[in-house]
Scaffold this motif. Structure first.
Motif, PDB file in Angstrom:
ATOM      1  N   ARG A  28       7.352  33.680   9.696  1.00  0.00           N
ATOM      2  CA  ARG A  28       7.679  32.984   8.458  1.00  0.00           C
ATOM      3  C   ARG A  28       8.203  31.574   8.733  1.00  0.00           C
ATOM      4  NH1 ARG A  28       7.253  34.702   3.329  1.00  0.00           N
ATOM      5  NH2 ARG A  28       6.984  36.794   4.122  1.00  0.00           N
ATOM      6  N   LEU A  29       8.894  31.407   9.863  1.00  0.00           N
ATOM      7  CA  LEU A  29       9.459  30.106  10.228  1.00  0.00           C
ATOM      8  C   LEU A  29       8.621  29.459  11.320  1.00  0.00           C
ATOM      9  CD1 LEU A  29      13.210  31.173  10.464  1.00  0.00           C
ATOM     10  CD2 LEU A  29      12.046  30.126   8.518  1.00  0.00           C
ATOM     11  N   TRP A  30       8.535  28.118  11.273  1.00  0.00           N
ATOM     12  CA  TRP A  30       7.815  27.418  12.313  1.00  0.00           C
ATOM     13  C   TRP A  30       8.626  27.521  13.613  1.00  0.00           C
ATOM     14  CZ3 TRP A  30       3.043  25.906  12.711  1.00  0.00           C
ATOM     15  CH2 TRP A  30       2.678  25.141  13.824  1.00  0.00           C
ATOM     16  N   PRO A  31       7.975  27.797  14.756  1.00  0.00           N
ATOM     17  CA  PRO A  31       8.693  27.954  16.028  1.00  0.00           C
ATOM     18  C   PRO A  31       9.303  26.649  16.522  1.00  0.00           C
ATOM     19  CG  PRO A  31       6.326  28.288  16.308  1.00  0.00           C
ATOM     20  CD  PRO A  31       6.558  28.047  14.863  1.00  0.00           C
ATOM     21  N   ARG A  32      10.510  26.753  17.028  1.00  0.00           N
ATOM     22  CA  ARG A  32      11.208  25.575  17.550  1.00  0.00           C
ATOM     23  C   ARG A  32      10.489  25.022  18.773  1.00  0.00           C
ATOM     24  NH1 ARG A  32      17.400  27.782  17.264  1.00  0.00           N
ATOM     25  NH2 ARG A  32      17.447  27.909  15.005  1.00  0.00           N
ATOM     26  N   GLY A  33      10.434  23.704  18.836  1.00  0.00           N
ATOM     27  CA  GLY A  33       9.905  23.037  20.014  1.00  0.00           C
ATOM     28  C   GLY A  33       8.397  23.040  20.158  1.00  0.00           C
ATOM     29  N   ILE A  34       7.678  23.475  19.144  1.00  0.00           N
ATOM     30  CA  ILE A  34       6.213  23.509  19.214  1.00  0.00           C
ATOM     31  C   ILE A  34       5.643  22.480  18.230  1.00  0.00           C
ATOM     32  CG2 ILE A  34       4.144  24.885  18.715  1.00  0.00           C
ATOM     33  CD1 ILE A  34       5.400  25.810  21.228  1.00  0.00           C
ATOM     34  N   ALA A  35       4.901  21.529  18.770  1.00  0.00           N
ATOM     35  CA  ALA A  35       4.221  20.559  17.909  1.00  0.00           C
ATOM     36  C   ALA A  35       3.009  21.237  17.287  1.00  0.00           C
ATOM     37  CB  ALA A  35       3.780  19.353  18.730  1.00  0.00           C
ATOM     38  N   LYS A  36       2.709  20.876  16.064  1.00  0.00           N
ATOM     39  CA  LYS A  36       1.573  21.496  15.375  1.00  0.00           C
ATOM     40  C   LYS A  36       0.274  21.317  16.156  1.00  0.00           C
ATOM     41  CE  LYS A  36       3.568  21.903  11.022  1.00  0.00           C
ATOM     42  NZ  LYS A  36       4.011  21.880   9.843  1.00  0.00           N
ATOM     43  N   GLU A  37       0.085  20.175  16.793  1.00  0.00           N
ATOM     44  CA  GLU A  37      -1.132  19.941  17.567  1.00  0.00           C
ATOM     45  C   GLU A  37      -1.189  20.882  18.771  1.00  0.00           C
ATOM     46  OE1 GLU A  37       1.203  17.253  17.128  1.00  0.00           O
ATOM     47  OE2 GLU A  37       0.310  16.964  15.162  1.00  0.00           O
ATOM     48  N   LYS A  38      -0.061  21.081  19.438  1.00  0.00           N
ATOM     49  CA  LYS A  38      -0.011  21.932  20.636  1.00  0.00           C
ATOM     50  C   LYS A  38      -0.250  23.401  20.279  1.00  0.00           C
ATOM     51  CE  LYS A  38       2.870  23.241  24.521  1.00  0.00           C
ATOM     52  NZ  LYS A  38       4.187  23.254  25.114  1.00  0.00           N
ATOM     53  N   ALA A  39       0.115  23.794  19.083  1.00  0.00           N
ATOM     54  CA  ALA A  39      -0.027  25.190  18.677  1.00  0.00           C
ATOM     55  C   ALA A  39      -1.493  25.601  18.565  1.00  0.00           C
ATOM     56  CB  ALA A  39       0.683  25.427  17.341  1.00  0.00           C
ATOM     57  N   ALA A  40      -2.353  24.650  18.299  1.00  0.00           N
ATOM     58  CA  ALA A  40      -3.798  24.911  18.187  1.00  0.00           C
ATOM     59  C   ALA A  40      -4.081  26.090  17.255  1.00  0.00           C
ATOM     60  CB  ALA A  40      -4.413  25.149  19.564  1.00  0.00           C
ATOM     61  N   LEU A  41      -3.491  26.048  16.061  1.00  0.00           N
ATOM     62  CA  LEU A  41      -3.639  27.135  15.094  1.00  0.00           C
ATOM     63  C   LEU A  41      -4.862  26.962  14.217  1.00  0.00           C
ATOM     64  CD1 LEU A  41      -0.030  27.591  13.655  1.00  0.00           C
ATOM     65  CD2 LEU A  41      -1.156  28.908  15.440  1.00  0.00           C
ATOM     66  N   ASP A  42      -5.421  28.114  13.838  1.00  0.00           N
ATOM     67  CA  ASP A  42      -6.448  28.136  12.809  1.00  0.00           C
ATOM     68  C   ASP A  42      -5.822  28.450  11.459  1.00  0.00           C
ATOM     69  OD1 ASP A  42      -8.960  27.740  14.356  1.00  0.00           O
ATOM     70  OD2 ASP A  42      -8.210  29.516  15.398  1.00  0.00           O
ATOM     71  N   GLU A  43      -4.676  29.145  11.500  1.00  0.00           N
ATOM     72  CA  GLU A  43      -4.005  29.521  10.252  1.00  0.00           C
ATOM     73  C   GLU A  43      -2.536  29.815  10.545  1.00  0.00           C
ATOM     74  OE1 GLU A  43      -4.214  33.028   6.855  1.00  0.00           O
ATOM     75  OE2 GLU A  43      -5.971  32.627   8.069  1.00  0.00           O
ATOM     76  N   TRP A  44      -1.703  29.562   9.557  1.00  0.00           N
ATOM     77  CA  TRP A  44      -0.305  29.980   9.592  1.00  0.00           C
ATOM     78  C   TRP A  44      -0.154  30.971   8.447  1.00  0.00           C
ATOM     79  CZ3 TRP A  44       4.455  26.313   8.572  1.00  0.00           C
ATOM     80  CH2 TRP A  44       5.641  27.034   8.765  1.00  0.00           C
ATOM     81  N   ALA A  45      -0.106  32.254   8.778  1.00  0.00           N
ATOM     82  CA  ALA A  45      -0.078  33.318   7.775  1.00  0.00           C
ATOM     83  C   ALA A  45       1.353  33.792   7.526  1.00  0.00           C
ATOM     84  CB  ALA A  45      -0.969  34.471   8.218  1.00  0.00           C
ATOM     85  N   LYS A  46       2.133  32.954   6.846  1.00  0.00           N
ATOM     86  CA  LYS A  46       3.518  33.305   6.523  1.00  0.00           C
ATOM     87  C   LYS A  46       3.584  34.571   5.678  1.00  0.00           C
ATOM     88  CE  LYS A  46       4.642  28.483   5.780  1.00  0.00           C
ATOM     89  NZ  LYS A  46       5.262  27.548   4.858  1.00  0.00           N
ATOM     90  N   ASP A  47       2.536  34.791   4.870  1.00  0.00           N
ATOM     91  CA  ASP A  47       2.551  35.902   3.921  1.00  0.00           C
ATOM     92  C   ASP A  47       2.477  37.272   4.571  1.00  0.00           C
ATOM     93  OD1 ASP A  47       0.013  35.112   4.694  1.00  0.00           O
ATOM     94  OD2 ASP A  47      -0.855  35.223   2.699  1.00  0.00           O
ATOM     95  N   VAL A  48       2.133  37.369   5.863  1.00  0.00           N
ATOM     96  CA  VAL A  48       2.146  38.672   6.532  1.00  0.00           C
ATOM     97  C   VAL A  48       3.394  38.858   7.396  1.00  0.00           C
ATOM     98  CG1 VAL A  48      -0.365  38.957   6.492  1.00  0.00           C
ATOM     99  CG2 VAL A  48       0.741  37.942   8.505  1.00  0.00           C
ATOM    100  N   ALA A  49       4.254  37.867   7.412  1.00  0.00           N
ATOM    101  CA  ALA A  49       5.511  37.980   8.148  1.00  0.00           C
ATOM    102  C   ALA A  49       6.546  38.694   7.278  1.00  0.00           C
ATOM    103  CB  ALA A  49       6.018  36.591   8.516  1.00  0.00           C
ATOM    104  N   PRO A  50       7.554  39.313   7.914  1.00  0.00           N
ATOM    105  CA  PRO A  50       8.615  39.939   7.119  1.00  0.00           C
ATOM    106  C   PRO A  50       9.307  38.894   6.240  1.00  0.00           C
ATOM    107  CG  PRO A  50       8.816  40.537   9.434  1.00  0.00           C
ATOM    108  CD  PRO A  50       7.762  39.470   9.348  1.00  0.00           C
ATOM    109  N   SER A  51       9.761  39.324   5.083  1.00  0.00           N
ATOM    110  CA  SER A  51      10.480  38.425   4.189  1.00  0.00           C
ATOM    111  C   SER A  51      11.748  37.910   4.879  1.00  0.00           C
ATOM    112  CB  SER A  51      10.876  39.157   2.907  1.00  0.00           C
ATOM    113  OG  SER A  51      11.822  40.185   3.208  1.00  0.00           O
ATOM    114  N   THR A  52      12.238  36.791   4.405  1.00  0.00           N
ATOM    115  CA  THR A  52      13.467  36.230   4.954  1.00  0.00           C
ATOM    116  C   THR A  52      14.606  37.237   4.866  1.00  0.00           C
ATOM    117  OG1 THR A  52      12.745  34.010   4.366  1.00  0.00           O
ATOM    118  CG2 THR A  52      15.116  34.323   4.728  1.00  0.00           C
ATOM    119  N   GLU A  53      14.713  37.920   3.739  1.00  0.00           N
ATOM    120  CA  GLU A  53      15.783  38.899   3.562  1.00  0.00           C
ATOM    121  C   GLU A  53      15.669  40.031   4.580  1.00  0.00           C
ATOM    122  OE1 GLU A  53      13.617  37.959   1.122  1.00  0.00           O
ATOM    123  OE2 GLU A  53      14.957  36.555   0.094  1.00  0.00           O
TER     124      GLU A  53
END
Length: 120
Positions: A28-53
């Protein structure tokens, strides 16, 4: 499905590999110390991560893992389209689920993998 089809789990801090296929961050949260370019992601699927609560309640406390698993699976029940989208990607080839959790085996990704693979 091809030879590299299906799912696998990796930490986002590891360098991308050619056989990663479709790379998706499932935190759900972007990882510390990782630039978006370095992550080489096709998708950020926050919706399948556990809720903040749920994430805050769990706090990676091993004594709460069974209850965390049950609550997280219930959340995934409410997010069927997101789960189905990842299953569709896996039908086309390898999907690498990325997380920043220090011990991925104790986090949410193995539970998500169970759901994606139809084992939970």
């Amino acid at each position: 499905m091809g030879e590299n089809a299906g799912f696998r789990m990796r930490r986002i801090y590891a360098a991308p590999e050619p056989d990663d296929g479709f790379r998706v961050l499932v935190d759900r949260l972007w990882p510390r110390g990782i630039a978006k370019e370095k992550a080489a992601l096709d998708e950020w699927a926050k919706d399948v991560a556990p809720s903040t609560e749920l994430r805050r309640w769990y706090g990676h406390d091993p004594a709460k893992h069974a209850e965390f698993r049950a609550r997280y699976l219930a959340e995934l029940d409410d997010d069927g389209p997101a789960v189905e989208r990842l299953r569709a990607e896996a039908a086309a080839g390898r999907v690498t689920l990325l997380t920043s959790v220090k011990d991925p085996a104790a986090g949410h990704v193995p539970i998500l993998l169970e759901r994606l693979e139809g084992r939970a």
